[in-house]
Motif scaffolding. Structure first.
Motif, PDB file in Angstrom:
ATOM      1  N   ARG A   1       2.492   8.778  -1.483  1.00 48.69           N
ATOM      2  CA  ARG A   1       1.738   8.218  -0.363  1.00 48.69           C
ATOM      3  C   ARG A   1       2.102   8.898   0.957  1.00 48.69           C
ATOM      4  O   ARG A   1       1.220   9.220   1.763  1.00 48.69           O
TER       5      ARG A   1
ATOM      6  N   PHE B   1      -3.218  13.426  -4.188  1.00 46.42           N
ATOM      7  CA  PHE B   1      -4.345  12.500  -4.344  1.00 46.42           C
ATOM      8  C   PHE B   1      -4.912  12.505  -5.766  1.00 46.42           C
ATOM      9  O   PHE B   1      -5.698  11.616  -6.105  1.00 46.42           O
TER      10      PHE B   1
ATOM     11  N   TRP C   1       0.832  -1.208   0.000  1.00 43.13           N
ATOM     12  CA  TRP C   1       0.000   0.000   0.000  1.00 43.13           C
ATOM     13  C   TRP C   1       0.866   1.258   0.000  1.00 43.13           C
ATOM     14  O   TRP C   1       0.560   2.232  -0.692  1.00 43.13           O
TER      15      TRP C   1
ATOM     16  N   GLN D   1       0.453  12.162   1.100  1.00 45.38           N
ATOM     17  CA  GLN D   1      -0.964  12.011   1.429  1.00 45.38           C
ATOM     18  C   GLN D   1      -1.165  11.793   2.927  1.00 45.38           C
ATOM     19  O   GLN D   1      -2.084  12.374   3.537  1.00 45.38           O
ATOM     20  N   ILE D   2      -0.330  10.968   3.514  1.00 43.68           N
ATOM     21  CA  ILE D   2      -0.444  10.703   4.956  1.00 43.68           C
ATOM     22  C   ILE D   2      -0.237  11.987   5.745  1.00 43.68           C
ATOM     23  O   ILE D   2      -0.957  12.277   6.716  1.00 43.68           O
TER      24      ILE D   2
ATOM     25  N   PRO E   1      -9.159  10.423   7.957  1.00 44.35           N
ATOM     26  CA  PRO E   1      -8.415   9.224   7.534  1.00 44.35           C
ATOM     27  C   PRO E   1      -9.250   8.207   6.769  1.00 44.35           C
ATOM     28  O   PRO E   1      -8.688   7.329   6.104  1.00 44.35           O
TER      29      PRO E   1
ATOM     30  N   GLU F   1     -11.533   4.392  -5.434  1.00 45.68           N
ATOM     31  CA  GLU F   1     -10.880   5.512  -6.111  1.00 45.68           C
ATOM     32  C   GLU F   1     -11.863   6.610  -6.493  1.00 45.68           C
ATOM     33  O   GLU F   1     -11.597   7.804  -6.315  1.00 45.68           O
TER      34      GLU F   1
ATOM     35  N   ARG G   1     -12.979   8.428  -3.460  1.00 42.16           N
ATOM     36  CA  ARG G   1     -11.849   9.158  -2.885  1.00 42.16           C
ATOM     37  C   ARG G   1     -11.657  10.493  -3.594  1.00 42.16           C
ATOM     38  O   ARG G   1     -11.427  11.522  -2.946  1.00 42.16           O
TER      39      ARG G   1
ATOM     40  N   PHE H   1      -8.684   7.027   2.948  1.00 46.50           N
ATOM     41  CA  PHE H   1      -7.819   5.948   2.468  1.00 46.50           C
ATOM     42  C   PHE H   1      -8.577   4.631   2.280  1.00 46.50           C
ATOM     43  O   PHE H   1      -8.074   3.722   1.616  1.00 46.50           O
TER      44      PHE H   1
END
Length: 320
Positions: free
Chosen positions: A146, A256, A4, A149-150, A214, A221, A224, A217
């Motif tokens: 990623r 994203f 991931w 994004q976090i 959160p 898609e 999102r 995630f």
């Protein structure tokens, strides 16, 4: 978990986000944070560096030092936006911008809209080379996006945690938005403030939105992308009401989005090629058209003259 974190993305997406991020660094220096250059005019005793500035340690900024960082960072950011030397230029831009932010935030006010952007600057150099429009997928680029994004989602979630930690539920039931509108509100905000209980509902909504961020995630898609669109609309309302832009955060949130589908460089190349192919030839002039291709004669051309009168030619056999 590793799969991931390193989910492959097109290199074109990395190239697009890289160009956008580095162009924003240049814009930030001249549009959003040019006031950093004036901070060095105050006494050095007022400079209280952040924890990272004390651990390194970093020197107290001087006018010469800040001017050198400004002009060097501006030039390197513009070069990095071209995609050349992604690691060398990328790490250089990150180091200089990080110092620029330490200077900016060491005089009493710390903005939390820079977290995701700083993580993007730190991660993009690890993605390697990438070209606009390249559909080849890369795990290194996927990891860089990623972690960005976090960091973006952590900005929301930790903001809610700070609200609950220092204000508790009183943050949602108090007059936080009312004070913000009084201090820096717009005419649009004044209209909203007149609706009974709307500001209280908005405060509960903000808290719930940040705590549930959160979940993005876990969404498919399509959903999102719709949720990220909602995030942008939330910031649009924030700008329209209390004039807080969160510009670097919004740039980091493009991690994203499938930006590889928006290819201005490729479109520009195609436009230039089409104009070049459609240009008039520069060789010798073509031959004039044949008479039958010139169309009917104009109306003013006179008719042919009548024949001259005279004896008719003899008819019959010749006389011997």
């Amino acid at each position: 978990m590793t799969r991931w974190l390193t989910e492959a993305v097109p290199r074109g997406r990395v190239a697009a986000i890289r160009t956008l991020v580095y162009l924003f660094v240049a814009a930030d220096l001249v549009v959003f944070t040019p006031w950093v250059r004036t901070r060095v005019d105050v006494p050095g005793e007022l400079y209280q560096p952040l924890l990272i500035g004390r651990l390194l340690p970093l020197p107290t900024p001087t006018p010469t030092m800040v001017a050198a960082i400004f002009w060097t960072l501006l030039a390197l950011a513009l070069l990095a936006a071209t995609g050349r030397a992604p690691r060398l230029l990328g790490w250089s831009v990150f180091a200089l911008y990080f110092e620029w932010m330490i200077i900016a935030m060491s005089y009493g006010k710390v903005d939390h809209d820079r977290i995701g952007f700083l993580v993007a600057l730190a991660a993009l150099p690890t993605a390697g080379r990438a070209r606009h429009g390249d559909p080849t997928r890369t795990e290194a680029g996927g990891w860089a996006l990623r972690v960005t994004q976090i960091a973006v989602i952590c900005t929301y979630f930790l903001a809610a945690w700070a609200k609950l930690r220092f204000g508790g539920l009183d943050w949602a039931t108090g007059s936080v938005l009312a004070r913000a509108i009084i201090r820096r509100g717009t005419d649009f905000a004044d209209l909203i403030a007149q609706v009974p209980y709307l500001l209280l509902v908005a405060q509960f909504g903000i808290l719930a939105f940040e705590l549930l961020s959160p979940v993005v995630f876990l969404l498919p898609e399509r959903w999102r992308q719709a949720t990220i669109g909602f995030f942008y609309s939330f910031h649009l309302v924030t700008i329209a009401t209390i004039t807080i832009s969160f510009a670097p955060h919004l740039v980091a949130m493009t991690s994203f989005l499938p930006l590889e589908r928006i290819r201005p460089v490729v479109w520009a190349r195609r436009l230039i090629t089409r104009r070049h192919d459609g240009a008039a030839p520069t060789g010798p002039a073509p031959d004039p058209p044949a008479p039958e291709d010139q169309g009917p004669a104009p109306d003013h051309v006179p008719a042919a003259a009548p024949p001259v009168a005279g004896p008719a030619p003899a008819v019959g056999p010749a006389t011997p």
